[in-house]
Structure formats: structure tokens, C-alpha cells
Design a protein around this motif. Structure first.
Motif, PDB file in Angstrom:
ATOM      1  N   GLU A  59      51.500  47.383  41.146  1.00 35.35           N
ATOM      2  CA  GLU A  59      51.597  48.755  41.641  1.00 35.35           C
ATOM      3  C   GLU A  59      50.406  49.123  42.531  1.00 35.35           C
ATOM      4  O   GLU A  59      50.579  49.760  43.586  1.00 35.35           O
ATOM      5  N   ALA A  60      49.209  48.727  42.116  1.00 34.73           N
ATOM      6  CA  ALA A  60      48.020  49.023  42.919  1.00 34.73           C
ATOM      7  C   ALA A  60      48.077  48.302  44.257  1.00 34.73           C
ATOM      8  O   ALA A  60      47.678  48.852  45.300  1.00 34.73           O
ATOM      9  N   ASP A  61      48.577  47.081  44.245  1.00 35.55           N
ATOM     10  CA  ASP A  61      48.696  46.303  45.472  1.00 35.55           C
ATOM     11  C   ASP A  61      49.687  46.961  46.425  1.00 35.55           C
ATOM     12  O   ASP A  61      49.434  47.078  47.640  1.00 35.55           O
ATOM     13  N   ILE A  62      50.835  47.394  45.903  1.00 34.41           N
ATOM     14  CA  ILE A  62      51.852  48.038  46.732  1.00 34.41           C
ATOM     15  C   ILE A  62      51.321  49.342  47.315  1.00 34.41           C
ATOM     16  O   ILE A  62      51.477  49.611  48.519  1.00 34.41           O
ATOM     17  N   LYS A  63      50.693  50.152  46.490  1.00 41.42           N
ATOM     18  CA  LYS A  63      50.160  51.436  46.952  1.00 41.42           C
ATOM     19  C   LYS A  63      49.145  51.221  48.074  1.00 41.42           C
ATOM     20  O   LYS A  63      49.153  51.944  49.090  1.00 41.42           O
ATOM     21  N   ALA A  64      48.283  50.226  47.910  1.00 41.90           N
ATOM     22  CA  ALA A  64      47.282  49.945  48.941  1.00 41.90           C
ATOM     23  C   ALA A  64      47.943  49.510  50.242  1.00 41.90           C
ATOM     24  O   ALA A  64      47.506  49.907  51.335  1.00 41.90           O
ATOM     25  N   SER A  65      48.996  48.715  50.160  1.00 41.97           N
ATOM     26  CA  SER A  65      49.691  48.255  51.366  1.00 41.97           C
ATOM     27  C   SER A  65      50.368  49.414  52.084  1.00 41.97           C
ATOM     28  O   SER A  65      50.364  49.479  53.319  1.00 41.97           O
ATOM     29  N   LEU A  66      50.972  50.321  51.324  1.00 37.29           N
ATOM     30  CA  LEU A  66      51.636  51.469  51.933  1.00 37.29           C
ATOM     31  C   LEU A  66      50.639  52.375  52.643  1.00 37.29           C
ATOM     32  O   LEU A  66      50.953  52.967  53.689  1.00 37.29           O
ATOM     33  N   GLU A  67      49.431  52.476  52.099  1.00 36.90           N
ATOM     34  CA  GLU A  67      48.448  53.407  52.646  1.00 36.90           C
ATOM     35  C   GLU A  67      47.517  52.780  53.676  1.00 36.90           C
ATOM     36  O   GLU A  67      46.879  53.503  54.457  1.00 36.90           O
ATOM     37  N   SER A  68      47.425  51.458  53.696  1.00 31.65           N
ATOM     38  CA  SER A  68      46.486  50.799  54.598  1.00 31.65           C
ATOM     39  C   SER A  68      46.869  51.024  56.064  1.00 31.65           C
ATOM     40  O   SER A  68      48.017  50.852  56.458  1.00 31.65           O
ATOM     41  N   ARG A  69      45.889  51.364  56.872  1.00 32.31           N
ATOM     42  CA  ARG A  69      46.146  51.560  58.300  1.00 32.31           C
ATOM     43  C   ARG A  69      46.501  50.250  58.992  1.00 32.31           C
ATOM     44  O   ARG A  69      47.019  50.251  60.109  1.00 32.31           O
ATOM     45  N   HIS A  70      46.224  49.116  58.317  1.00 35.10           N
ATOM     46  CA  HIS A  70      46.516  47.826  58.916  1.00 35.10           C
ATOM     47  C   HIS A  70      47.943  47.351  58.635  1.00 35.10           C
ATOM     48  O   HIS A  70      48.435  46.459  59.329  1.00 35.10           O
ATOM     49  N   THR A  71      48.584  47.906  57.631  1.00 33.30           N
ATOM     50  CA  THR A  71      49.922  47.408  57.278  1.00 33.30           C
ATOM     51  C   THR A  71      50.996  48.467  57.489  1.00 33.30           C
ATOM     52  O   THR A  71      51.789  48.375  58.426  1.00 33.30           O
ATOM     53  N   MET A  72      51.017  49.529  56.654  1.00 33.41           N
ATOM     54  CA  MET A  72      52.058  50.535  56.783  1.00 33.41           C
ATOM     55  C   MET A  72      51.521  51.889  57.262  1.00 33.41           C
ATOM     56  O   MET A  72      52.260  52.678  57.846  1.00 33.41           O
ATOM     57  N   GLY A  73      50.269  52.174  56.979  1.00 32.19           N
ATOM     58  CA  GLY A  73      49.621  53.364  57.511  1.00 32.19           C
ATOM     59  C   GLY A  73      50.237  54.680  57.098  1.00 32.19           C
ATOM     60  O   GLY A  73      50.160  55.667  57.839  1.00 32.19           O
TER      61      GLY A  73
END
Length: 308
Positions: free
Chosen positions: A118-132
């Protein structure tokens, strides 16, 4: 990805009901690798919603990409590129790890920054490098879609919510296990599942010391290691990496955290030298590659990546 370098309950004895047959015994070969288990029980409505979300571009800020963009479950659970690119078209620093069997590892990402899926998914959704994006933005987009809104109500009893988006994606990701590979069949007692060369490769894998880091159910993924112990290997940063799983490794070229090894044989030779100070003969390299090919499992009835 590959990094070859220099784990394990008490059970209650339960009497089966009269109408049931006792479970078949599982052969314990005493090996450092264990077979992939069946996928855990998850709520099918949440997993189905998560699969739909996995391919939904609205999860990215500019609606340009979905999770599937970097993690193609139709091929290897990652991509064929050395480096995927961010929302601005700039190459990401690290090669993309496969999503297959990722929930069997003890940490997530190359540097092991996240302790839960869950933490990994949340970080990916919020990262400006991936989903932003953000939970609020994603929820608003999905809530504006009557069909998606209805799906959340059915699965969660409420309209789209950021926490439920993450939970649905995590539920789906937990189903992405790939059992049934030939090596697993050998572990489970099928002596004909591996060729003589593959067995020779597995013996080398253990005797050279590869299995010191690549063991357990995920053939890795359960410890950290410094790369370039005896000789330099790939990009010098990050110095310490989570040892990646070798499951389905024959399908996930290019290799290493920087994607600098184009083929599995190239990766095997470089890793042996850098991590074990071992120069492989041609026969040894072929045998190790043959063994690693046997780690390819199945996804929905077909071999991952379409490999043999």
C-alpha cells in the motif's frame, strides 16, 4: 531484474471432515528455494476493481498513463525498456522492477523504501516522476464516472475514496503471483521437470554462492546487499540495493538497477565476477542461464512473457 551475490511454524493437526480427502503431502527437498504458493484469498470485487484501476489513465495527473504503462502484465510485469520515462519524458533513474510476485518480497522498490504494498502504491501515485497525482484528484475523477462510482459502491459500500483506490490496487497486486514454473514443479517432486543442464545450473547456483542472497520463495527479495563487492558493477549509485527476485528473470531484460546488461548471460557473467569474484566458463554460464529459465512461472494459464 537480476543480482546474483554472496528464512524460514508450527502447524495444528486437523482431522479432515469425512467428506474431504486429506491434502496431498508436499515433498520437502530441503532446498534454499521454496515454491510459489497459490495467490492469497482476496475480495474478488476489490481485486477486479483494482485490475480495472491498474489500466486506468485517470490515475495519472495528466491522464497520459496507467500503472500498466511501466508494469505490463501482458509481458513481464515491467517493461522492455532500460529506463522508463517520467511525466516530462525524462528517463527515470532506475530500471523498472516487475510487479509479478512483488508482494512476496519483504520491502518494495530497489532501495527498499516501502514496507507495504500500500505504501509503495501510494508513493507511485503521488510521485511527480510516475503518476504525479493525489488521492483527492483521483477520487474526483473516478467519482465523476457513474460506472466507476457504482463499482466502488459495490466493492466498498461508498463512493470513490483515495484509501480505497490504494486498497483495490493492492488487492489486485496480491493476485499477481506466478506459480507453476518448471523449477517449482521439480521442488514439488516432479523429477522430470528439469533437464540435466538445468539441474547442473542449479547446483552451480548453490555452490558458487548465488543462493546466499537469492533464496526463499521469491529467489531473492528478502535482504539488502552492496553491489560491486569485488569489481565494479553497473552504475555506482545507489550503493546498497534490495536484492531483487529472480522469479521470471528470463523475461525481464534488460538487467540490473540501471538496465545496463542487455542479456541474461551477460548479467550472469558480470554478477559472478562483481559479487563472487568468479569468472565463469562458457559451460557454467550456459548452465546457470538454463536454470534461471526454469524460474519462469505462469500467469492465467500461460507462461509469463510467452517464454518456454
Amino acid at each position: 531484474m537480476i543480482a546474483i551475490c554472496a528464512v524460514l511454524l508450527c502447524c495444528l493437526e486437523v482431522t479432515p471432515a469425512p467428506s474431504q480427502s486429506p491434502p496431498a503431502p508436499v515433498l520437502d527437498r530441503g532446498e534454499p528455494i521454496t515454491p510459489i504458493p497459490p495467490a492469497p484469498a482476496v475480495d474478488p470485487l476489490k481485486a477486479a476493481l483494482g485490475e480495472r484501476l491498474f489500466g486506468d489513465r485517470r490515475l495519472s495527473h495528466d491522464n497520459s498513463r496507467s500503472c500498466q504503462y511501466c508494469h505490463d502484465v501482458a509481458t513481464n510485469g515491467a517493461s522492455q525498456r532500460r529506463h522508463d520515462v517520467d511525466l516530462d519524458g525524462v528517463e527515470l533513474a532506475l530500471n523498472t522492477l516487475t510487479v509479478f510476485n512483488s508482494t512476496l518480497s519483504f520491502r518494495f522498490s530497489w532501495e527498499g523504501k516501502f514496507r507495504t504494498v500500500e505504501a509503495d502504491i501510494k508513493a507511485s501515485l503521488e510521485s511527480r516522476h510516475t503518476m504525479g497525482s493525489s488521492a483527492a484528484e483521483i477520487s474526483a475523477k473516478l467519482d465523476a464516472d457513474p460506472d466507476m462510482r457504482d463499482r466502488f459502491v459495490v466493492a466498498y459500500g461508498r463512493r470513490p475514496d483515495g484509501r480505497d483506490v490504494v486498497d483495490a490496487l493492492a488487492s489486485y497486486q496480491r493476485t499477481l503471483l506466478t506459480p507453476g514454473g518448471r523449477f517449482d514443479r521439480w521442488l514439488e517432486g516432479d523429477d522430470a521437470a528439469l533437464s540435466a543442464e538445468e539441474l547442473d545450473g542449479y547446483r552451480l547456483f548453490k555452490s558458487l554462492g548465488c543462493s546466499a542472497c537469492h533464496q526463499g520463495v521469491n529467489v531473492g527479495g528478502n535482504l539488502f546487499e552492496r553491489h560491486g563487492i569485488f569489481h565494479p558493477l553497473a552504475s555506482p549509485e545507489p550503493k546498497i540495493l534490495r536484492v531483487p527476485s529472480l522469479r521470471n528473470v528470463a523475461t525481464t531484460a534488460p538487467y540490473f538497477h540501471d538496465g545496463s546488461a542487455p542479456t541474461l548471460e551477460d548479467a550472469v557473467r558480470k554478477m559472478a565476477l562483481a559479487q563472487l569474484n568468479a569468472t565463469l566458463t562458457d559451460r557454467q554460464a550456459r548452465a546457470l542461464v538454463a536454470f534461471l529459465n526454469s524460474l519462469t512461472g505462469t500467469w492465467r494459464g500461460a507462461p509469463v512473457g510467452g517464454s518456454p
